[in-house]
Design a protein around this motif. Structure first.
Motif, short mmCIF file in Angstrom:
data_model
loop_
_atom_site.label_atom_id
_atom_site.label_comp_id
_atom_site.label_asym_id
_atom_site.label_seq_id
_atom_site.Cartn_x
_atom_site.Cartn_y
_atom_site.Cartn_z
N LEU A 181 76.39 69.88 25.10
CA LEU A 181 76.25 71.12 24.35
C LEU A 181 77.51 71.31 23.51
CD1 LEU A 181 74.42 73.61 23.91
CD2 LEU A 181 75.62 74.71 25.80
N LEU A 182 77.32 71.53 22.22
CA LEU A 182 78.44 71.62 21.29
C LEU A 182 78.59 73.04 20.78
CD1 LEU A 182 77.79 68.41 19.12
CD2 LEU A 182 79.16 68.61 21.20
N GLN A 183 79.84 73.45 20.60
CA GLN A 183 80.16 74.69 19.91
C GLN A 183 81.12 74.35 18.78
OE1 GLN A 183 81.36 78.09 22.30
NE2 GLN A 183 82.73 78.82 20.69
N LEU A 217 73.13 76.04 28.68
CA LEU A 217 72.15 75.93 27.58
C LEU A 217 71.19 77.11 27.58
CD1 LEU A 217 70.79 74.35 25.28
CD2 LEU A 217 69.47 73.13 27.04
N GLU A 218 70.70 77.50 28.75
CA GLU A 218 69.76 78.63 28.81
C GLU A 218 70.40 79.91 28.30
OE1 GLU A 218 68.64 78.39 32.97
OE2 GLU A 218 66.64 77.71 32.37
N LEU A 219 71.65 80.14 28.68
CA LEU A 219 72.34 81.34 28.22
C LEU A 219 72.50 81.33 26.70
CD1 LEU A 219 75.13 81.68 30.95
CD2 LEU A 219 73.05 83.04 30.72
N ARG A 220 72.86 80.20 26.14
CA ARG A 220 73.11 80.14 24.70
C ARG A 220 71.81 80.16 23.89
NH1 ARG A 220 78.81 77.94 23.09
NH2 ARG A 220 79.93 78.29 25.05
N ILE A 221 70.73 79.65 24.46
CA ILE A 221 69.44 79.77 23.77
C ILE A 221 69.02 81.24 23.70
CG2 ILE A 221 66.97 79.30 23.99
CD1 ILE A 221 67.65 76.52 24.95
N ASP A 222 69.22 81.98 24.78
CA ASP A 222 68.92 83.43 24.77
C ASP A 222 69.76 84.13 23.70
OD1 ASP A 222 67.11 83.10 26.79
OD2 ASP A 222 68.52 83.64 28.38
N ARG A 223 71.01 83.76 23.62
CA ARG A 223 71.88 84.35 22.61
C ARG A 223 71.40 84.01 21.20
NH1 ARG A 223 75.80 82.20 19.53
NH2 ARG A 223 77.48 83.57 18.78
N ALA A 224 71.02 82.76 20.97
CA ALA A 224 70.54 82.34 19.64
C ALA A 224 69.25 83.07 19.28
CB ALA A 224 70.33 80.83 19.62
N ASP A 265 76.25 76.90 17.74
CA ASP A 265 75.98 76.01 18.87
C ASP A 265 74.92 74.98 18.49
OD1 ASP A 265 77.73 77.57 20.34
OD2 ASP A 265 76.12 78.89 21.05
N SER A 266 74.99 73.81 19.10
CA SER A 266 74.00 72.76 18.90
C SER A 266 73.90 71.93 20.17
CB SER A 266 74.36 71.87 17.70
OG SER A 266 75.65 71.30 17.88
N LEU A 285 70.87 75.22 17.92
CA LEU A 285 70.22 76.19 18.80
C LEU A 285 69.50 77.28 18.02
CD1 LEU A 285 71.73 74.71 21.05
CD2 LEU A 285 72.31 76.93 22.04
N SER A 286 69.83 77.45 16.75
CA SER A 286 69.11 78.41 15.93
C SER A 286 67.68 77.96 15.67
CB SER A 286 69.84 78.62 14.60
OG SER A 286 69.89 77.40 13.86
#
Length: 553
Positions: free
Chosen positions: A142-144, A159-166, A243-244, A259-260
């Protein structure tokens, strides 16, 4: 035997058997729709398999097994497949391979003999994307902003947290684009149309100059609001692309996915039954509340549900008073004779006219003639861009009201004819006038029959497709006909409809296999919606029947 036939018993059994056969067929169709449509949301396991390609090479695939069937050797030979073992029938499998941007297709058929080494890796991941469909692969890191923030065992939770954020950022962007910027665009367009209206009215140069000064101030204020919103959008877009996720496909190709562009991610092979049930509920809810994507082969059907319900409600508001008043006139006021018989025959025949004829009539009369004249009288400043002189929600509802009007008339007339004459005589004997007897005694008692006509009208209107294709229903409507902008209900807008959505997904989809489960799922939602609308109307009818029955007692 002859005496038995004379009793009529055989015909009773024949009628009962026909009804039972119809019920079995209806239940069978509903069961097929339920199984095929409902199973679409269940997370199927992913499997790695060694697949032999037509050129003789082998390729590792990560895919979901969709279905298996047997095909004859003759069919395979006609399609150019080389067969050497002399079998008459060959089993083959339909695999959902995803990764359309890599393979150029989502689904592929393989003969069973060309597949080997089936395995179910625990870390196989399904990535549901907003574009290019699903991606099947294995998460690596996972990249930032191109810096690794998680990999290995810690990757999935992060990843789950950042997908929710996206997704939250995507929702905020959509709200700004559709609501706030849409409101500003409407305001700018309103200023332009008001100036055009003054010009058409022959306003003087002084009046135009005064208006232009006020409009310039309003335009400057709207431009300032737009600039502020654009800054927010730029910040949100940059934040969304922060994020990607780096994924590898089964054959080792590395892909970086922003992730967008990710809607959801899950690992079906690592999920237990309870987790799969939870995912099933989430997928079903998303299907009901999300907008469609990928030419209606992905995403949800909320605009179609909303458009169908809005159109049916508006149709009911239009058809009920016209149908009831027409039936009351024909039954209570019109002089009985040849002319009235001709009118009744005409009403009965209108119920059997093909629906597409109503669509052609609605397009020609409602849209072009009535809508065109409304534009000339009230929206001349918008011309040549039509406002009501183009298919839209109001004309679709009006066309369906005309289509279902005979049903309401006939049902209401039947209800009025069943009211005993003694009730009318008793009311008149107590000093009530004919009008009071009609509206305070007869019509309330006939209300259940009116509701029966409305129920039949709703059932037919909700499933119609042919006329709606001409008078207001489209494949994809960018906005809903009801929003927060005045006048809040936009009768001139085009809408989506579940019936047309079924037609479009089933016959116009560029991806047949991807749209097949959505076809059944949408049909299931349409059936459930019709049942819900009918049950609500039936419940109201029963309450009215009990109310007036108790009052008459």
């Amino acid at each position: 035997m002859r005496a038995w036939f004379k009793t009529g018993t055989p015909w009773i059994w024949l009628n009962a058997g026909a009804i039972a056969l119809c019920l079995v067929m209806v239940i069978g169709v509903l069961g097929l729709i339920l199984v095929q449509g409902g199973s679409h949301f269940w997370p199927g396991n992913l499997q790695t398999v060694q697949a032999k390609q037509p050129d003789g090479s082998e390729k590792m695939l990560l895919a979901e097994l969709v279905r298996t069937e047997e095909v004859s050797a003759a069919v395979l030979k006609d399609s150019g497949v080389k067969l050497d073992d002399g079998q008459l029938v060959y089993p083959r499998h339909l695999l959902k391979v995803g990764n359309r941007d890599l393979y150029g297709r989502d689904f592929a058929w393989f003969l069973d003999r060309d597949l080997a080494n089936w395995q179910q890796p625990q870390n196989a991941t399904v990535i549901e994307r907003r574009e290019w469909g699903h991606f099947f692969g294995f998460p690596q890191k996972l990249l930032q902003q191109d810096k690794v923030v998680a990999e290995g065992d810690a990757l999935w939770a992060e990843l789950e947290l950042r997908i929710d954020r996206a997704n939250d950022i995507h929702d905020a962007i959509s709200a700004i684009e559709k609501t706030d910027i849409g409101r500003i665009n409407k305001g700018l367009e309103k200023l332009r149309l008001e100036k055009r209206k003054l010009e058409l009215a022959g306003a003087t140069a002084e009046q135009l100059s005064a208006y232009e000064q006020q409009a310039a101030q309003d335009r400057a204020e709207l431009d300032a609001q737009y600039a502020q919103l654009q800054q927010q959008l730029d910040a949100l877009n940059a934040d969304a692309k922060r994020d990607s996720l780096v994924m590898t496909s089964a054959e080792g190709t590395e892909m970086t996915i922003s992730l967008s562009n990710i809607v959801h991610a899950h690992q079906p092979n690592a999920m237990n039954t309870l987790q799969k049930v939870g995912h099933y509920g989430f997928a079903l809810w998303s299907f009901l509340v999300d907008d469609p994507r990928e030419a209606n082969t992905e995403g949800g059907i909320f605009p179609a549900i909303f458009g169908t319900v809005t159109m049916v409600i508006l149709m009911s508001i239009i058809v009920t008073p016209f149908g009831v008043l027409a039936a009351i006139y024909l039954r209570e006021y019109a002089k009985q004779g040849t002319v009235l018989k001709i009118i009744r025959i005409s009403v009965y025949n209108l119920a059997g006219v093909p629906s597409i004829v109503y669509g052609v009539f609605g397009l020609g009369f409602f849209v072009y003639i009535l809508g065109g004249n409304i534009d000339q009288l009230f929206y001349a400043e918008s011309l040549p861009s039509p406002t009501f002189g183009t298919p839209g929600l109001f004309w679709a509802s009006l066309t369906l009201a005309l289509l279902t009007l005979p049903v309401v008339i006939v049902s209401t007339e039947e209800g009025l004819s069943r009211i005993p004459s003694t009730i009318r005589m008793g009311s008149l004997a107590l000093g009530a006038t004919k009008s009071e007897t009609l509206w305070k005694v007869v019509v309330p008692l006939a209300t259940p029959a009116m509701m029966t006509g409305l129920i039949l009208a709703i059932a037919r209107a909700a499933g119609e497709v042919a006329p709606l294709m001409l008078v207001g229903v489209v494949k994809l409507a960018p906005t809903l006909p009801v929003d927060g902008n005045f006048p809040f209900v936009h009768l001139d807008q085009k809408i989506m409809h579940l019936g047309f959505h079924v037609y479009d997904v089933g016959f116009q989809s560029p991806n047949v296999e991807a749209s097949r489960p959505l076809l059944y799922a949408t049909a299931l939602v349409l059936v459930v919606l019709i049942v819900v609308l009918n049950m609500a109307a039936i419940q109201l009818r029963n309450r009215l029947r009990e109310k007036y029955r108790s009052e008459s007692d």
